[in-house]
Scaffold this motif. Structure first.
Motif, PDB file in Angstrom:
ATOM      1  N   ALA A  78      40.054  67.103  41.604  1.00 13.85           N
ATOM      2  CA  ALA A  78      40.347  67.231  43.038  1.00 13.85           C
ATOM      3  C   ALA A  78      39.470  68.283  43.720  1.00 13.85           C
ATOM      4  N   HIS A  79      38.882  69.185  42.954  1.00 11.68           N
ATOM      5  CA  HIS A  79      38.082  70.262  43.580  1.00 11.68           C
ATOM      6  C   HIS A  79      36.723  70.383  42.900  1.00 11.68           C
ATOM      7  N   THR A  80      36.025  69.279  42.747  1.00 12.00           N
ATOM      8  CA  THR A  80      34.739  69.323  42.038  1.00 12.00           C
ATOM      9  C   THR A  80      33.752  70.248  42.754  1.00 12.00           C
ATOM     10  N   ASP A  81      33.853  70.307  44.109  1.00 11.54           N
ATOM     11  CA  ASP A  81      32.930  71.155  44.864  1.00 11.54           C
ATOM     12  C   ASP A  81      32.989  72.601  44.366  1.00 11.54           C
ATOM     13  N   ILE A  82      34.197  73.064  44.022  1.00  5.33           N
ATOM     14  CA  ILE A  82      34.344  74.449  43.563  1.00  5.33           C
ATOM     15  C   ILE A  82      34.117  74.537  42.056  1.00  5.33           C
ATOM     16  N   PHE A  83      34.801  73.656  41.317  1.00  8.14           N
ATOM     17  CA  PHE A  83      34.747  73.791  39.860  1.00  8.14           C
ATOM     18  C   PHE A  83      33.342  73.548  39.302  1.00  8.14           C
ATOM     19  N   ASP A  84      32.549  72.701  39.968  1.00  4.96           N
ATOM     20  CA  ASP A  84      31.197  72.458  39.461  1.00  4.96           C
ATOM     21  C   ASP A  84      30.357  73.732  39.502  1.00  4.96           C
ATOM     22  N   GLN A  85      30.592  74.563  40.518  1.00  4.08           N
ATOM     23  CA  GLN A  85      29.771  75.786  40.591  1.00  4.08           C
ATOM     24  C   GLN A  85      30.367  76.953  39.780  1.00  4.08           C
ATOM     25  N   ALA A  86      31.654  76.844  39.410  1.00  2.00           N
ATOM     26  CA  ALA A  86      32.294  77.952  38.673  1.00  2.00           C
ATOM     27  C   ALA A  86      31.602  78.167  37.330  1.00  2.00           C
ATOM     28  N   THR A  87      31.471  79.436  36.944  1.00  3.36           N
ATOM     29  CA  THR A  87      30.885  79.718  35.622  1.00  3.36           C
ATOM     30  C   THR A  87      31.896  80.362  34.687  1.00  3.36           C
ATOM     31  N   ALA A  88      32.965  80.961  35.256  1.00  3.33           N
ATOM     32  CA  ALA A  88      33.958  81.623  34.398  1.00  3.33           C
ATOM     33  C   ALA A  88      35.363  81.321  34.911  1.00  3.33           C
ATOM     34  N   ILE A  89      36.255  81.042  33.977  1.00  2.02           N
ATOM     35  CA  ILE A  89      37.650  80.792  34.369  1.00  2.02           C
ATOM     36  C   ILE A  89      38.535  81.788  33.625  1.00  2.02           C
ATOM     37  N   ILE A  90      39.273  82.580  34.379  1.00  4.38           N
ATOM     38  CA  ILE A  90      40.198  83.544  33.754  1.00  4.38           C
ATOM     39  C   ILE A  90      41.579  82.895  33.763  1.00  4.38           C
ATOM     40  N   VAL A  91      42.154  82.747  32.564  1.00  2.00           N
ATOM     41  CA  VAL A  91      43.385  81.964  32.448  1.00  2.00           C
ATOM     42  C   VAL A  91      44.609  82.886  32.338  1.00  2.00           C
ATOM     43  N   LEU A  92      45.452  82.892  33.379  1.00  2.00           N
ATOM     44  CA  LEU A  92      46.672  83.703  33.368  1.00  2.00           C
ATOM     45  C   LEU A  92      47.849  82.792  33.030  1.00  2.00           C
ATOM     46  N   THR A  93      47.905  82.366  31.786  1.00  2.00           N
ATOM     47  CA  THR A  93      49.006  81.497  31.351  1.00  2.00           C
ATOM     48  C   THR A  93      49.315  81.834  29.896  1.00  2.00           C
ATOM     49  N   CYS A  94      50.251  81.088  29.308  1.00  2.00           N
ATOM     50  CA  CYS A  94      50.497  81.240  27.866  1.00  2.00           C
ATOM     51  C   CYS A  94      49.293  80.688  27.095  1.00  2.00           C
ATOM     52  N   GLU A  95      49.318  80.842  25.771  1.00  2.00           N
ATOM     53  CA  GLU A  95      48.163  80.407  24.981  1.00  2.00           C
ATOM     54  C   GLU A  95      47.963  78.894  25.011  1.00  2.00           C
ATOM     55  N   ILE A  96      49.077  78.170  25.195  1.00  2.00           N
ATOM     56  CA  ILE A  96      48.941  76.702  25.215  1.00  2.00           C
ATOM     57  C   ILE A  96      48.227  76.279  26.494  1.00  2.00           C
ATOM     58  N   GLY A  97      48.570  76.957  27.580  1.00  2.00           N
ATOM     59  CA  GLY A  97      47.862  76.703  28.841  1.00  2.00           C
ATOM     60  C   GLY A  97      46.386  77.003  28.677  1.00  2.00           C
ATOM     61  N   TYR A  98      46.087  78.094  27.990  1.00  2.00           N
ATOM     62  CA  TYR A  98      44.682  78.489  27.765  1.00  2.00           C
ATOM     63  C   TYR A  98      43.946  77.399  26.979  1.00  2.00           C
ATOM     64  N   GLN A  99      44.582  76.894  25.900  1.00  2.00           N
ATOM     65  CA  GLN A  99      43.937  75.844  25.089  1.00  2.00           C
ATOM     66  C   GLN A  99      43.635  74.628  25.945  1.00  2.00           C
ATOM     67  N   CYS A 100      44.571  74.308  26.805  1.00  2.00           N
ATOM     68  CA  CYS A 100      44.419  73.133  27.659  1.00  2.00           C
ATOM     69  C   CYS A 100      43.245  73.325  28.625  1.00  2.00           C
ATOM     70  N   VAL A 101      43.178  74.512  29.255  1.00  2.00           N
ATOM     71  CA  VAL A 101      42.090  74.789  30.207  1.00  2.00           C
ATOM     72  C   VAL A 101      40.748  74.788  29.467  1.00  2.00           C
ATOM     73  N   LYS A 102      40.760  75.338  28.243  1.00  2.00           N
ATOM     74  CA  LYS A 102      39.524  75.383  27.452  1.00  2.00           C
ATOM     75  C   LYS A 102      39.016  73.972  27.145  1.00  2.00           C
ATOM     76  N   THR A 103      39.954  73.072  26.877  1.00  2.00           N
ATOM     77  CA  THR A 103      39.569  71.688  26.586  1.00  2.00           C
ATOM     78  C   THR A 103      38.969  71.025  27.827  1.00  2.00           C
ATOM     79  N   VAL A 104      39.623  71.239  28.964  1.00  2.00           N
ATOM     80  CA  VAL A 104      39.172  70.558  30.188  1.00  2.00           C
ATOM     81  C   VAL A 104      37.877  71.184  30.733  1.00  2.00           C
ATOM     82  N   PHE A 105      37.698  72.483  30.509  1.00  2.00           N
ATOM     83  CA  PHE A 105      36.493  73.165  31.038  1.00  2.00           C
ATOM     84  C   PHE A 105      35.604  73.619  29.871  1.00  2.00           C
ATOM     85  N   ASN A 106      35.291  72.686  28.958  1.00  2.00           N
ATOM     86  CA  ASN A 106      34.537  73.081  27.764  1.00  2.00           C
ATOM     87  C   ASN A 106      33.079  73.417  28.075  1.00  2.00           C
ATOM     88  N   ASP A 107      32.665  73.226  29.334  1.00  2.00           N
ATOM     89  CA  ASP A 107      31.298  73.570  29.727  1.00  2.00           C
ATOM     90  C   ASP A 107      31.230  74.951  30.387  1.00  2.00           C
TER      91      ASP A 107
END
Ligand code: FES
Length: 398
Positions: A78-107
């Motif tokens: 839904a926000h490719t305009d922002i996420f495409d330019q992002a270089t770092a994602i700081i995850v403020l969630t539990c570890e499972i949330g972190y694993q999920c974000v890591k999978t989706v943003f593996n680049d």
């Protein structure tokens, strides 16, 4: 509720970043709010800290259940305009949330900030406690539970949010409470300090992360030199204040306020844990006030939440959580006086509103007037979830 504690310091976090990074803060409000890791308010604090230190935060993303890969994928799409330019994602969630974000943003560079211990619940006395540790922690199951401080000490973690790393020691003053001296933080909220000193002051509409509106009148106390009764949730501490929190008059007053709240709402609110606690505390078995029983239709139109207006006590927590934490304005008050109502949108069905499904309203609602639909469903695909029990709130029986 999933119990997680902050695992890195602010300095370590900065060591993982460069000043050229375009940073997205990613958070979740579903189950780690009490541990001080997640939520829109925490993202705002971290954004301010990072900006002060010259970093470039380009987006804050609040996702209701960050542990669901499909939801994370949906937000990225839904926000490719922002996420495409992002270089770092700081995850403020539990570890499972972190694993999920890591999978989706593996680049991208994805930074983990929490250690997760398992499931627990919230105790008025001890705050969040861990009662069902996950096996990898090697913690025994303890019916008394582990407090966050226990976990922080054992695992060498950080007890508070990142701004605490920078916080100087707050100035202290002495006040008198029920005839005894008490050392408290200067300029803090009186209710916060009384609760921090383990005094049982009833309160239904106040939460430190939402601020005070003084709606329920349950937290009234007496303060020398001030007329009548004063809501402790909206009183700022002054040096030498003399406070009475318990006497016969206050006991009777709180009992009456609670009876009025019960009379104004449907009988279902007596199933709420907070309300039951205060009913037991004030030995309420009957009610001296009689008002027409509410018979409002339950709103089932949202994809993820059920709203039962018959349980609403107009504490306004949903209104403030939605506005301040989620940044939406789905809830509001309509009408005045005895006709006041909490409404969604422009008094339309929940499903027709711009609800972002962050669940902040359900999290704060003290009477289960708003509950997540998924609460009793097993979330498939994450074996971790099958090891733990989900939070205590249950959907209303209809
Ligand atoms: S908690 Fe103070 S008025 Fe409700």
């Amino acid at each position: 509720m999933i119990i997680s504690v902050r695992s890195i310091s602010y300095d370590e976090l900065k060591r993982n970043l460069s000043h050229d990074d375009k940073i997205v803060l990613w958070s979740c409000d579903t189950c780690v709010k009490h541990c001080g890791i997640a939520g829109m308010d925490k993202m705002i604090v971290l954004e301010d800290l990072l900006r002060e230190d010259g970093y470039n935060v380009i987006k804050k993303e609040l996702v209701s259940e960050s542990c669901q890969i499909n939801l994370a994928k949906k937000h990225r799409a839904a926000h490719t305009d922002i996420f495409d330019q992002a270089t770092a994602i700081i995850v403020l969630t539990c570890e499972i949330g972190y694993q999920c974000v890591k999978t989706v943003f593996n680049d991208k560079k994805v930074i983990e900030t929490a250690k997760t211990f398992g499931a627990g619940n919230f105790s008025n006395k001890k705050g969040p406690i861990l009662t069902s540790p996950i096996p990898s922690t090697n913690l025994e199951i303890d019916p008394e539970g582990y407090t966050l401080n226990n976990l922080v000490e054992r695992f060498n973690l950080h007890p508070k949010f990142f701004d605490a790393d920078k916080e100087p020691n707050p100035e202290k003053v002495t006040i008198t409470v029920d005839g005894k001296p008490l050392v408290v933080k200067k300029n803090a909220t009186l209710l916060d300090e009384l609760l921090a000193n383990r005094m049982k002051i009833p309160h239904l509409c106040y939460d430190a992360s939402l601020g005070a509106i003084g709606a329920c009148r349950m937290c009234l106390v007496k303060i020398e030199g001030k007329r009548g009764f004063v809501p402790s949730c909206s009183t700022i501490i002054e040096e030498n204040m003399v406070v009475t929190t318990e006497d016969e008059e206050l006991e009777e007053l709180r009992k009456s306020v609670l009876q009025m709240i019960l009379a104004e709402s449907g009988p279902e609110i007596q199933q709420s844990r907070d309300i039951r606690f205060w009913m037991r505390r004030y030995k309420l078995t009957d009610n001296k006030f009689y008002l027409d029983e509410k018979d409002e239709p339950v709103d089932d139109s949202s994809e993820v939440l059920i709203r039962d207006p018959n349980r609403c006590i107009l504490c306004g927590k949903c209104v403030r959580a939605c506005t301040e934490l989620s940044g939406q304005r789905v809830f509001n008050f309509a009408n005045r006086g005895s006709k006041t109502l909490a409404i969604t949108g422009l008094n339309e069905s929940f499903g027709n509103t711009d609800c972002a499904h962050c669940l902040a309203c359900a999290h704060y609602c003290p009477t289960n007037a708003i509950t997540p639909k998924s609460i009793n469903k097993k979330i498939v695909g994450y074996p971790f979830w099958t090891l733990i029990s989900y939070p205590k709130k249950v959907a209303p029986k209809r």
